[in-house]
Write an enzyme that holds these catalytic residues in place. Structure first.
Site, PDB file in Angstrom:
ATOM      1  N   ASN A  62       0.793  -1.089   0.177  1.00 23.88           N
ATOM      2  CA  ASN A  62      -0.039   0.067   0.056  1.00 23.88           C
ATOM      3  C   ASN A  62       0.736   1.319  -0.172  1.00 23.88           C
ATOM      4  O   ASN A  62       0.355   2.498  -0.191  1.00 23.88           O
ATOM      5  CB  ASN A  62      -0.994  -0.032   1.279  1.00 23.88           C
ATOM      6  CG  ASN A  62      -0.122  -0.297   2.575  1.00 23.88           C
ATOM      7  OD1 ASN A  62       0.159  -1.497   2.751  1.00 23.88           O
ATOM      8  ND2 ASN A  62      -0.108   0.768   3.563  1.00 23.88           N
ATOM      9  N   CYS A  89      -3.453   5.188   7.739  1.00 21.83           N
ATOM     10  CA  CYS A  89      -3.389   4.577   9.256  1.00 21.83           C
ATOM     11  C   CYS A  89      -2.120   5.225   9.871  1.00 21.83           C
ATOM     12  O   CYS A  89      -2.127   5.442  10.938  1.00 21.83           O
ATOM     13  CB  CYS A  89      -3.451   3.098   9.065  1.00 21.83           C
ATOM     14  SG  CYS A  89      -4.641   2.408   7.777  1.00 21.83           S
TER      15      CYS A  89
HETATM   16  N1  PLP Z   1      -4.007  -4.034   4.030  1.00 21.71           N
HETATM   17  C1  PLP Z   1      -3.733  -3.032   3.086  1.00 21.71           C
HETATM   18  C2  PLP Z   1      -2.504  -3.448   2.389  1.00 21.71           C
HETATM   19  C3  PLP Z   1      -4.101  -1.845   3.121  1.00 21.71           C
HETATM   20  O1  PLP Z   1      -3.862  -1.118   2.224  1.00 21.71           O
HETATM   21  C4  PLP Z   1      -5.346  -1.435   4.131  1.00 21.71           C
HETATM   22  C5  PLP Z   1      -5.861  -0.280   3.921  1.00 21.71           C
HETATM   23  O2  PLP Z   1      -5.086   0.889   4.088  1.00 21.71           O
HETATM   24  C6  PLP Z   1      -5.496  -2.388   4.924  1.00 21.71           C
HETATM   25  C7  PLP Z   1      -4.922  -3.613   4.833  1.00 21.71           C
HETATM   26  C8  PLP Z   1      -6.817  -2.144   6.002  1.00 21.71           C
HETATM   27  O3  PLP Z   1      -8.168  -1.964   5.469  1.00 21.71           O
HETATM   28  P1  PLP Z   1      -9.200  -1.547   6.163  1.00 21.71           P
HETATM   29  O4  PLP Z   1      -9.362  -0.164   5.830  1.00 21.71           O
HETATM   30  O5  PLP Z   1     -10.460  -2.278   5.474  1.00 21.71           O
HETATM   31  O6  PLP Z   1      -9.218  -2.247   7.508  1.00 21.71           O
END
Ligand code: PLP
Length: 377
Positions: free
Chosen positions: A146, A321
């Protein structure tokens, strides 16, 4: 202009249009024993089967709806770890919803090792072979980063893992991959795979975990026993529909979307190349077309982000996040120097962006960086 599509996307307007009808006809509790309730339960099963089809799961595999991909990732690790689990491998590139679970399990006394990243942001087969041992019981490696868009060769990593320990459970966080790449769980060989609705034009607050048959999973949330007892709580029917429909739409347009988004990214890189600015693109040769991770040397990312925001451009530094924390664990793991980390921004695209937006954004970005550098020099 929204260029933070790796953090979230706008819900597809056709899906919003469907909500009205669904809210009239399918608002009933799927646990209700009356016909209307059973109707909703069967609608949810149709959504589940559609998702399973899209990712190549077989009928006997499970797909569990959760309240987010974060929850699905927690469930994948916390739900499979046992008292006697010998070793867990997590890559350094994982999203916090996997990485921090690894840290927590380590704090609880489990043997957790973090696999280093290559300079291009991937977990290489060579590095993985050094960490993967016969006593490794659980592995979690993401499909696409991400942060940088780096793409891991999951099929090869699974092959290596299963050669060394055929019983190892291999989980893949494919949140940034599902709906963007042709993901088939059988071809990848994974045992569990996570996805999220809101990254592919579905609703926020809906995630899912694919679980191969015979994988023993414990629930994290106890209650009324929904989702086969694995995830209690009344099902989010509209959210679940949004995920299955968003994935159908994405799957139908996978190739054209990917080509289109790549043309946007390429245009931006071409403009940057002609700008005379000094910058570094991370995971350059191996990144998802949906993400551009770039460092403008000499700049402070946060200031650039604010200046861009004042001019109507939304981008991010690192994942949403973790953006409140200083540094960048992923770039650090890739061995990037401090000046690249401090100046790193993530520009992420969607099918809704236009070439005009790219050109406008690029002009604003170049001006902002030049303005910033003129001030500090
Ligand atoms: N995993 C990855 C690679 C992400 O990019 C994200 C969100 O940024 C998540 C998990 C978490 O997703 P969610 O917002 O549905 O909790």
């Amino acid at each position: 202009m929204f260029f933070d599509n790796a953090s979230t996307t706008q819900i597809d307007k056709t899906i919003i249009a469907d909500f009205e009808k669904l809210n009239n006809e399918l608002f009933y509790n799927p646990g209700g024993l009356y016909a209307k309730g059973r109707g909703v339960a069967s609608f949810i099963e149709d959504c589940r089967n559609s998702i399973k089809d899209s990712i190549g799961a077989s009928a006997s595999d499970s797909f569990i709806f959760t309240g987010s991909a974060t929850e699905a990732n927690n469930m994948a690790l916390m739900g499979t770890v046992k008292k006697h689990t010998r070793k867990i491998l997590v890559s350094m590139g994982e999203h916090p919803s996997v990485y921090n679970v690894g840290v927590e399990l380590k704090n609880r006394g489990f043997n957790v090792e973090f696999i280093p990243l290559e300079k291009d942001g991937t977990v290489s087969a060579k590095m993985f072979e050094k960490y993967m041992t016969e006593d490794t019981d659980i592995v979690s490696i993401m499909y696409t980063s991400n942060e940088t868009g780096a793409i891991n060769d999951i099929a090869t990593l699974v092959e290596i893992a299963k050669d060394i320990n055929p019983k190892v459970i291999f989980h893949c966080d494919a949140v940034q991959g599902v709906g963007k790449f042709d993901i088939n769980v059988e071809d990848l060989g994974v045992d569990m795979l996570t996805m999220s609705a809101h990254k592919i034009h579905g609703m926020k607050g809906v995630g899912g975990l694919y679980v191969k048959k015979n994988i023993q999973l414990k629930p994290l949330i106890l209650g009324g026993g929904q989702e086969g007892g694995l995830r209690s709580g009344t099902e989010n029917t509209l959210g679940i529909y949004s995920m299955s429909r968003a994935l159908e739409i994405a799957t139908e347009n996978l190739k054209s979307n990917s080509e289109y988004v790549l043309s946007l990214k390429t245009r931006l890189i071409d403009i940057l190349e002609d700008s005379g600015l000094v910058y570094v693109i991370h995971s350059k040769d191996n990144a998802s077309p949906y993400v551009l991770s770039v460092s403008f040397i000499g700049c402070r990312a946060e200031t650039i982000l604010n200046m861009l925001s004042d001019r109507g451009v939304m981008v991010s530094n690192g994942s949403a996040c973790s953006s409140k924390k200083s540094g960048n664990r992923i770039l650090e793991a890739m061995g990037c120097p401090k000046d690249e980390i401090e100046s790193n921004i993530r520009i992420s695209f969607s099918k809704n962006n236009t070439i005009e937006e790219i050109e406008n954004m690029a002009t604003i970005l170049i001006n902002v960086v030049k303005e910033y550098l003129a001030k500090v020099r």
